[in-house]
Write a protein that holds these residues in place. Structure first.
Motif, short mmCIF file in Angstrom:
data_model
loop_
_atom_site.label_atom_id
_atom_site.label_comp_id
_atom_site.label_asym_id
_atom_site.label_seq_id
_atom_site.Cartn_x
_atom_site.Cartn_y
_atom_site.Cartn_z
N PRO A 78 -4.74 20.18 2.83
CA PRO A 78 -5.52 20.99 4.26
C PRO A 78 -6.97 20.67 4.07
CG PRO A 78 -4.12 22.63 2.63
CD PRO A 78 -4.22 21.23 1.94
N TRP A 120 -12.18 22.32 7.33
CA TRP A 120 -12.25 23.29 8.42
C TRP A 120 -11.02 24.37 8.29
CZ3 TRP A 120 -16.17 23.65 11.59
CH2 TRP A 120 -17.17 22.46 11.77
N ARG A 121 -9.92 24.10 7.95
CA ARG A 121 -8.75 24.97 7.84
C ARG A 121 -9.01 25.95 6.78
NH1 ARG A 121 -4.49 24.98 10.48
NH2 ARG A 121 -4.54 22.68 10.73
N LEU A 132 -2.41 30.41 8.71
CA LEU A 132 -3.28 29.26 8.95
C LEU A 132 -3.33 28.05 7.92
CD1 LEU A 132 -5.45 28.47 11.19
CD2 LEU A 132 -7.27 29.56 9.63
N LEU A 133 -3.01 28.54 6.61
CA LEU A 133 -2.89 27.40 5.76
C LEU A 133 -1.73 26.65 5.66
CD1 LEU A 133 -4.61 29.41 2.81
CD2 LEU A 133 -5.52 27.43 3.82
N GLY A 181 0.50 22.72 10.03
CA GLY A 181 0.60 21.10 9.88
C GLY A 181 1.91 20.72 9.73
N ASN A 229 -8.03 17.60 14.41
CA ASN A 229 -7.46 18.97 14.20
C ASN A 229 -8.45 19.44 13.01
OD1 ASN A 229 -6.13 17.68 11.91
ND2 ASN A 229 -4.10 18.28 12.67
N ALA A 230 -8.16 20.55 12.41
CA ALA A 230 -8.59 21.03 11.33
C ALA A 230 -8.53 20.53 9.73
CB ALA A 230 -8.40 22.70 11.10
N ASP A 231 -7.45 19.75 9.99
CA ASP A 231 -7.09 18.99 8.64
C ASP A 231 -7.98 17.65 8.57
OD1 ASP A 231 -5.34 20.82 7.30
OD2 ASP A 231 -3.76 20.24 8.64
#
Length: 183
Positions: free
Chosen positions: A35, A38-39, A86-87, A90, A156-158
């Protein structure tokens, strides 16, 4: 100094070569990347908020208002569940197929139902917000020609500001697709 535990990237004492399918158990669902910061930061912030809500619930409980404490406990449980979900967001792969886990919805597609898994240049959402920027996305096309929503994007957040990690992750997912689409 080698550490006596398994790392997220490869097994302890594994060779230095970059293995396309580095996991021993191909039947379990795996995220082929870590991850992103950001995530993790967003989830940590949500968990910090939940700790304050739980502290407030404890104070309200000692003050004698059980209905207010119950509301705070339920709110904290929802925030914790949201941080954990949220974690999990993906792309996940296994021998059985590819899974796109979203916050509210999960889509699973068997490898034999996929026609193409490739990285393309296209407008992508920045950190999941409505704003789009030009970037790269890993897309899956079904045998019927229908294209799914991107599995991962470089914005994206990853993978925001982590181009090398994006390339490694997409190469790994494409390798899983090539390996198991044939069988």
């Amino acid at each position: 100094m080698p550490l006596p535990f398994l790392t997220a990237d490869r097994a302890f004492d594994a060779g230095a070569e970059d293995i396309a399918l580095p996991f021993d158990d191909h039947d379990s669902w795996r995220r082929p990347y870590r991850p992103g910061p950001w995530r993790v930061a967003a989830a940590a912030t949500l968990l910090l908020l939940a700790s304050f809500v739980l502290l407030a619930a404890m104070i309200i409980t000692f003050a004698g208002s059980l209905s207010g404490a119950t509301v705070c406990f339920v709110l904290a449980a929802l925030v914790i569940a949201g941080a954990l979900r949220l974690l999990r967001v993906g792309a996940w792969v296994s021998r059985h197929g590819v899974r796109r886990v979203g916050f509210f919805r999960t889509t699973t597609l068997r490898w034999r139902d996929t026609a193409v898994v490739r990285t393309v240049q296209q407008p992508v959402k920045w950190l999941g917000f409505p704003r789009t920027v030009q970037g790269q996305a890993l897309v899956v096309v079904r045998r019927g020609g229908e294209q799914l929503a991107p599995l991962v994007t470089d914005h994206n957040a990853d993978f925001l500001s982590r181009a090398e990690a994006f390339e490694r992750a997409t190469d790994s997912i494409e390798a899983w697709a090539d390996e198991y689409r044939r069988s």
